[in-house]
Write a protein that holds these residues in place. Structure first.
Motif, PDB file in Angstrom:
ATOM      1  N   LYS A  69       0.814  -1.144   0.019  1.00 14.75           N
ATOM      2  CA  LYS A  69      -0.421  -0.206   0.058  1.00 14.75           C
ATOM      3  C   LYS A  69       0.887   1.290  -0.034  1.00 14.75           C
ATOM      4  O   LYS A  69       0.419   2.444  -0.459  1.00 14.75           O
ATOM      5  CB  LYS A  69      -0.796  -0.796   1.495  1.00 14.75           C
ATOM      6  CG  LYS A  69      -2.137   0.566   1.479  1.00 14.75           C
ATOM      7  CD  LYS A  69      -2.980   0.649   2.355  1.00 14.75           C
ATOM      8  CE  LYS A  69      -4.081   0.166   2.228  1.00 14.75           C
ATOM      9  NZ  LYS A  69      -4.901  -0.257   3.304  1.00 14.75           N
ATOM     10  N   ALA A  76      -0.347   6.340   3.212  1.00 12.11           N
ATOM     11  CA  ALA A  76      -1.247   5.673   3.628  1.00 12.11           C
ATOM     12  C   ALA A  76      -0.950   5.354   5.461  1.00 12.11           C
ATOM     13  O   ALA A  76      -1.947   4.909   5.544  1.00 12.11           O
ATOM     14  CB  ALA A  76      -0.990   3.950   2.233  1.00 12.11           C
ATOM     15  N   ASP A  79      -3.233   7.490   7.770  1.00 11.23           N
ATOM     16  CA  ASP A  79      -4.673   7.434   7.406  1.00 11.23           C
ATOM     17  C   ASP A  79      -5.377   6.069   8.812  1.00 11.23           C
ATOM     18  O   ASP A  79      -5.183   5.146   8.915  1.00 11.23           O
ATOM     19  CB  ASP A  79      -5.174   6.492   6.069  1.00 11.23           C
ATOM     20  CG  ASP A  79      -6.780   5.729   5.845  1.00 11.23           C
ATOM     21  OD1 ASP A  79      -7.129   6.816   6.547  1.00 11.23           O
ATOM     22  OD2 ASP A  79      -6.971   5.809   4.585  1.00 11.23           O
ATOM     23  N   ASP A  82      -8.412   3.978   8.520  1.00 12.19           N
ATOM     24  CA  ASP A  82      -7.492   2.421   7.470  1.00 12.19           C
ATOM     25  C   ASP A  82      -7.720   1.078   8.317  1.00 12.19           C
ATOM     26  O   ASP A  82      -6.824   1.635   9.237  1.00 12.19           O
ATOM     27  CB  ASP A  82      -6.579   2.883   6.398  1.00 12.19           C
ATOM     28  CG  ASP A  82      -6.310   1.153   5.909  1.00 12.19           C
ATOM     29  OD1 ASP A  82      -6.821   0.920   5.185  1.00 12.19           O
ATOM     30  OD2 ASP A  82      -4.814   1.326   6.430  1.00 12.19           O
TER      31      ASP A  82
END
Length: 192
Positions: A69, A76, A79, A82
């Motif tokens: 990712k 990412a 985040d 997530d």
């Protein structure tokens, strides 16, 4: 990750742990990189250092999924909504908590000219905690016995030995008995 190996392709195996029932023999050959090198943040590296200490058999696959990712979306890791990031954070938190428990509950008993302690960690935190005990008890000769591995400090160097059983450690400390009871009943009210 540079060779575009999908996250569900690798079979992650750790020496001494159960292996994947359907996994084949490990290959020493990796596919040729198809992508250029990429960087990951120190935040991911710190997270990975904590996550690998956990006993969850999926820890390496989860970290590899996050690595893929990050290869495609470097931000990412930031985040917090997530689900993968939250799961990794939870594994890291549980590993750090086990490190703290070891530091709080290890109780040494003197035997001859050395000190011996018994501890049953929930995760693979003994090696990660060794430096703390070396600094804290630098002038003592000590051993910490655990089911997975034992560590020994002679005042100059640290060595490792195979795991031990509780009966290998000295007993008879009522404060340790209370600590073990508290560990076992963590988060529950105790009637005394």
């Amino acid at each position: 990750a540079r060779a575009d190996v999908a996250s569900d392709d690798p079979v992650w195996q750790v020496e001494g742990e159960a292996t994947d029932l359907f996994g084949g023999a490990a290959s020493d050959r990796l596919p040729a990189p198809a992508r250029p090198a990429f960087a990951v943040s120190k935040r991911f590296l710190g997270l990975a250092e904590s996550v690998v200490l956990h006993r969850d058999p999926e820890r390496f696959a989860l970290l590899y999924t996050m690595l893929l990712k990050l290869r495609d979306a470097p931000g990412a890791i930031d985040d917090e909504a997530d689900p993968l990031r939250r799961r990794l954070d939870l594994l890291a938190k549980e590993g750090r908590r086990d490190i703290h428990k070891m530091r709080a509950f290890v109780r040494f008993r003197e035997i001859d000219d050395a000190f011996v302690a018994w501890f049953e960690p929930d995760h693979h935190i003994v090696r990660a905690n060794a430096g703390f005990f070396m600094r804290r008890f630098a002038t003592m000769r000590w051993s910490i016995l655990t089911p997975d591995l034992s560590i020994h400090w002679d005042g100059e160097s640290l060595s490792e030995a195979p795991g031990a059983s509780r009966s290998d450690a000295p007993g008879g400390d009522p404060v340790e008995a209370l600590a073990v009871l508290c560990q076992a009943n963590e988060g529950k009210a105790l009637e005394v």
